[in-house]
Design an enzyme around this catalytic site. Sequence first.
Site, PDB file in Angstrom:
ATOM      1  N   ASN A 227     -10.951  -2.585  -4.762  1.00 44.00           N
ATOM      2  CA  ASN A 227     -10.260  -1.680  -5.686  1.00 44.00           C
ATOM      3  C   ASN A 227     -11.034  -1.528  -7.003  1.00 44.00           C
ATOM      4  O   ASN A 227     -10.819  -0.581  -7.751  1.00 44.00           O
ATOM      5  CB  ASN A 227      -8.827  -2.156  -5.977  1.00 44.00           C
ATOM      6  CG  ASN A 227      -7.883  -2.059  -4.795  1.00 44.00           C
ATOM      7  OD1 ASN A 227      -6.918  -2.818  -4.683  1.00 44.00           O
ATOM      8  ND2 ASN A 227      -8.138  -1.113  -3.880  1.00 44.00           N
TER       9      ASN A 227
ATOM     10  N   ARG B 217     -12.568   1.886  -7.739  1.00 41.57           N
ATOM     11  CA  ARG B 217     -11.780   3.102  -8.049  1.00 41.57           C
ATOM     12  C   ARG B 217     -12.190   3.681  -9.403  1.00 41.57           C
ATOM     13  O   ARG B 217     -12.930   3.059 -10.161  1.00 41.57           O
ATOM     14  CB  ARG B 217     -10.288   2.764  -8.040  1.00 41.57           C
ATOM     15  CG  ARG B 217      -9.823   2.379  -6.642  1.00 41.57           C
ATOM     16  CD  ARG B 217      -8.320   2.378  -6.538  1.00 41.57           C
ATOM     17  NE  ARG B 217      -7.937   2.024  -5.166  1.00 41.57           N
ATOM     18  CZ  ARG B 217      -6.716   2.134  -4.689  1.00 41.57           C
ATOM     19  NH1 ARG B 217      -5.741   2.587  -5.459  1.00 41.57           N
ATOM     20  NH2 ARG B 217      -6.460   1.795  -3.449  1.00 41.57           N
TER      21      ARG B 217
ATOM     22  N   ASP C 215       0.837  -1.208   0.000  1.00 48.83           N
ATOM     23  CA  ASP C 215       0.000   0.000   0.000  1.00 48.83           C
ATOM     24  C   ASP C 215       0.868   1.254   0.000  1.00 48.83           C
ATOM     25  O   ASP C 215       1.977   1.261   0.540  1.00 48.83           O
ATOM     26  CB  ASP C 215      -0.915  -0.021   1.240  1.00 48.83           C
ATOM     27  CG  ASP C 215      -2.027   1.003   1.141  1.00 48.83           C
ATOM     28  OD1 ASP C 215      -2.403   1.384   0.008  1.00 48.83           O
ATOM     29  OD2 ASP C 215      -2.526   1.438   2.201  1.00 48.83           O
TER      30      ASP C 215
END
Length: 227
Positions: free
Chosen positions: A65, A68, A17
């Site tokens: 994710n 996004r 990350d």
Amino acid sequence: MKSDKSKCPRHVGIIMDGNGRWATKRLLPRTAGHRAGVKNITSVVEAALNAGVRCVTLYAFSTENRGREKDEIDALIDLIRKHIKPMTRDLIARGACVVFSGDSSYFPSDVQQLMADISAENSGSETSVNIALNYGGREEIIRAARLAAESGEITKESFERELYSSKLPELDMIVRTGGEKRLSNFLLYQAAYAELFFTDTLWPDFDAKELLSMFEEFNKRTRKFGK
Ligand code: IPE
Ligand code: IPE
Ligand code: MG
């Protein structure tokens, strides 16, 4: 690094990350951070394998994710498309097998084909690199429960057989870069007794030296497993 490889964690999960913040700090687009992040993978994984780790799981793209911005997702998929083969070829050449966790059907068919080709190259080596792509711990648990129920009674054994990680060693350690202190849906079932390590270092800046110092600390911790 110490020479006693038996003391090394067998299986290390890495939550890579901080790519976006790495780029933002440099006034670059987030995708530049993802590019720098991809470049950093091989050296860290090789350091882990050289230290005696039998399996490294890399959290590369989570089920969440997918929420996004489309541009960022497209850029991430392009990076996978471009780098997955050369990166895994190097790892396979050094004797590791490369496996994937997650629902690959999310990815475009050419990327699914690349993943299938890589999986087919596997030598059955004891050392593995597991790339978590479109992976979520909750999805993995629900999927395993469903599959286990389809084939009979759900027991610890029948359930664990259906996890993506069924053939991988017990998870000993999770490393998260980027400063956040959470699992973000990573290896929820497997994390039960893993030792957790958090660092503020952003993923593109994380290196072998910091990983090896975490292994030193891992060896100093007393693992009690509830006993
Ligand atoms: C991790 O970096 C890479 C992926 C999740 C694909 P981030 O993109 O989450 O970077 P930060 O956390 O925003 O800095
Ligand atoms: C976890 O990081 C996912 C990966 C590193 C692939 P995120 O950046 O997605 O996690 P949150 O949103 O900070 O919890
Ligand atoms: Mg993040």
